[in-house]
Motif scaffolding. Sequence first.
Motif, PDB file in Angstrom:
ATOM      1  N   GLY A  56       0.761  -1.246   0.000  1.00  0.00           N
ATOM      2  CA  GLY A  56       0.000   0.000   0.000  1.00  0.00           C
ATOM      3  C   GLY A  56       0.785   1.284   0.000  1.00  0.00           C
ATOM      4  O   GLY A  56       0.188   2.364  -0.014  1.00  0.00           O
ATOM      5  N   GLY A  57       2.103   1.218   0.019  1.00  0.00           N
ATOM      6  CA  GLY A  57       2.900   2.439  -0.070  1.00  0.00           C
ATOM      7  C   GLY A  57       2.680   3.112  -1.416  1.00  0.00           C
ATOM      8  O   GLY A  57       2.533   2.448  -2.438  1.00  0.00           O
ATOM      9  N   LYS A  58       2.608   4.420  -1.409  1.00  0.00           N
ATOM     10  CA  LYS A  58       2.322   5.160  -2.647  1.00  0.00           C
ATOM     11  C   LYS A  58       3.541   5.842  -3.244  1.00  0.00           C
ATOM     12  O   LYS A  58       3.599   6.050  -4.443  1.00  0.00           O
ATOM     13  N   SER A  59       4.487   6.228  -2.392  1.00  0.00           N
ATOM     14  CA  SER A  59       5.652   6.949  -2.909  1.00  0.00           C
ATOM     15  C   SER A  59       6.908   6.549  -2.148  1.00  0.00           C
ATOM     16  O   SER A  59       6.854   6.135  -0.993  1.00  0.00           O
ATOM     17  N   ILE A  60       8.027   6.683  -2.846  1.00  0.00           N
ATOM     18  CA  ILE A  60       9.334   6.399  -2.274  1.00  0.00           C
ATOM     19  C   ILE A  60      10.238   7.582  -2.584  1.00  0.00           C
ATOM     20  O   ILE A  60      10.294   8.050  -3.729  1.00  0.00           O
ATOM     21  N   VAL A  61      10.921   8.068  -1.560  1.00  0.00           N
ATOM     22  CA  VAL A  61      11.971   9.068  -1.734  1.00  0.00           C
ATOM     23  C   VAL A  61      13.263   8.399  -1.276  1.00  0.00           C
ATOM     24  O   VAL A  61      13.355   7.945  -0.134  1.00  0.00           O
ATOM     25  N   LEU A  62      14.225   8.315  -2.178  1.00  0.00           N
ATOM     26  CA  LEU A  62      15.497   7.674  -1.853  1.00  0.00           C
ATOM     27  C   LEU A  62      16.616   8.692  -1.950  1.00  0.00           C
ATOM     28  O   LEU A  62      16.852   9.271  -3.015  1.00  0.00           O
ATOM     29  N   ASP A  63      17.292   8.913  -0.832  1.00  0.00           N
ATOM     30  CA  ASP A  63      18.477   9.768  -0.793  1.00  0.00           C
ATOM     31  C   ASP A  63      19.706   8.871  -0.829  1.00  0.00           C
ATOM     32  O   ASP A  63      19.923   8.062   0.080  1.00  0.00           O
ATOM     33  N   LEU A  64      20.496   9.008  -1.880  1.00  0.00           N
ATOM     34  CA  LEU A  64      21.739   8.250  -2.027  1.00  0.00           C
ATOM     35  C   LEU A  64      22.907   9.206  -1.816  1.00  0.00           C
ATOM     36  O   LEU A  64      23.073  10.170  -2.564  1.00  0.00           O
ATOM     37  N   LYS A  65      23.697   8.935  -0.799  1.00  0.00           N
ATOM     38  CA  LYS A  65      24.849   9.783  -0.485  1.00  0.00           C
ATOM     39  C   LYS A  65      26.043   8.869  -0.249  1.00  0.00           C
ATOM     40  O   LYS A  65      26.463   8.624   0.879  1.00  0.00           O
ATOM     41  N   LEU A  66      26.538   8.325  -1.341  1.00  0.00           N
ATOM     42  CA  LEU A  66      27.644   7.372  -1.280  1.00  0.00           C
ATOM     43  C   LEU A  66      28.948   8.073  -1.627  1.00  0.00           C
ATOM     44  O   LEU A  66      29.060   8.693  -2.687  1.00  0.00           O
ATOM     45  N   SER A  67      29.923   7.968  -0.752  1.00  0.00           N
ATOM     46  CA  SER A  67      31.209   8.619  -0.998  1.00  0.00           C
ATOM     47  C   SER A  67      32.162   7.712  -1.775  1.00  0.00           C
ATOM     48  O   SER A  67      33.127   8.191  -2.364  1.00  0.00           O
ATOM     49  N   TYR A  68      31.882   6.416  -1.766  1.00  0.00           N
ATOM     50  CA  TYR A  68      32.686   5.464  -2.530  1.00  0.00           C
ATOM     51  C   TYR A  68      31.882   4.194  -2.729  1.00  0.00           C
ATOM     52  O   TYR A  68      31.153   3.768  -1.842  1.00  0.00           O
ATOM     53  N   PHE A  69      32.027   3.583  -3.908  1.00  0.00           N
ATOM     54  CA  PHE A  69      31.476   2.250  -4.145  1.00  0.00           C
ATOM     55  C   PHE A  69      32.306   1.594  -5.224  1.00  0.00           C
ATOM     56  O   PHE A  69      32.759   2.232  -6.168  1.00  0.00           O
ATOM     57  N   ASN A  70      32.520   0.290  -5.072  1.00  0.00           N
ATOM     58  CA  ASN A  70      33.316  -0.434  -6.051  1.00  0.00           C
ATOM     59  C   ASN A  70      32.437  -0.871  -7.229  1.00  0.00           C
ATOM     60  O   ASN A  70      31.227  -0.648  -7.236  1.00  0.00           O
ATOM     61  N   THR A  71      33.057  -1.479  -8.211  1.00  0.00           N
ATOM     62  CA  THR A  71      32.348  -1.836  -9.442  1.00  0.00           C
ATOM     63  C   THR A  71      31.204  -2.811  -9.190  1.00  0.00           C
ATOM     64  O   THR A  71      30.113  -2.641  -9.729  1.00  0.00           O
ATOM     65  N   SER A  72      31.420  -3.826  -8.366  1.00  0.00           N
ATOM     66  CA  SER A  72      30.342  -4.788  -8.130  1.00  0.00           C
ATOM     67  C   SER A  72      29.191  -4.138  -7.359  1.00  0.00           C
ATOM     68  O   SER A  72      28.026  -4.436  -7.619  1.00  0.00           O
ATOM     69  N   SER A  73      29.489  -3.230  -6.445  1.00  0.00           N
ATOM     70  CA  SER A  73      28.422  -2.484  -5.775  1.00  0.00           C
ATOM     71  C   SER A  73      27.671  -1.615  -6.777  1.00  0.00           C
ATOM     72  O   SER A  73      26.445  -1.502  -6.715  1.00  0.00           O
TER      73      SER A  73
END
Length: 135
Positions: A56-73
């Motif tokens: 029943g959720g109607k909306s999603i707000v996603l804050d992505l604040k990644l300072s580093y991630f490798n290729t597989s991530s």
Amino acid sequence: MEDLTIAGSRDIYFSPSVNLKAATGVCSISGESYLEEPYEFYKKIATWFTDYIKQGGKSIVLDLKLSYFNTSSSRAILETLRVLKDIHHSGNEVIINWYYPNPDDDEILMEGEDFQEECGIPINMIEYELQDSES
């Protein structure tokens, strides 16, 4: 539906902090993502998004604040964003905010732009001031 909270860690592998709120649909993933099993980690997040909408959720707000991630991530993050694209195309509101540090880190900004192009969902690019504790 319960919140999904994962404390970030910096052991042998780095995992980001995850905070997905069932009451509001406001979600965040922040920190560094250098994981041994990134697909398992991000699959839990993608499944939570899907279940949230089914319940029943109607909306999603996603804050992505990644300072580093490798290729597989990066690949696992992209798959998660594709799940959000499907949710968006099914008529639900999805807002994705991609935070990148200023003034000199074009790499994180370019990664966000690449994600937007590859998954086909709008992503808001938001610059923020890098704090000493984050560098």
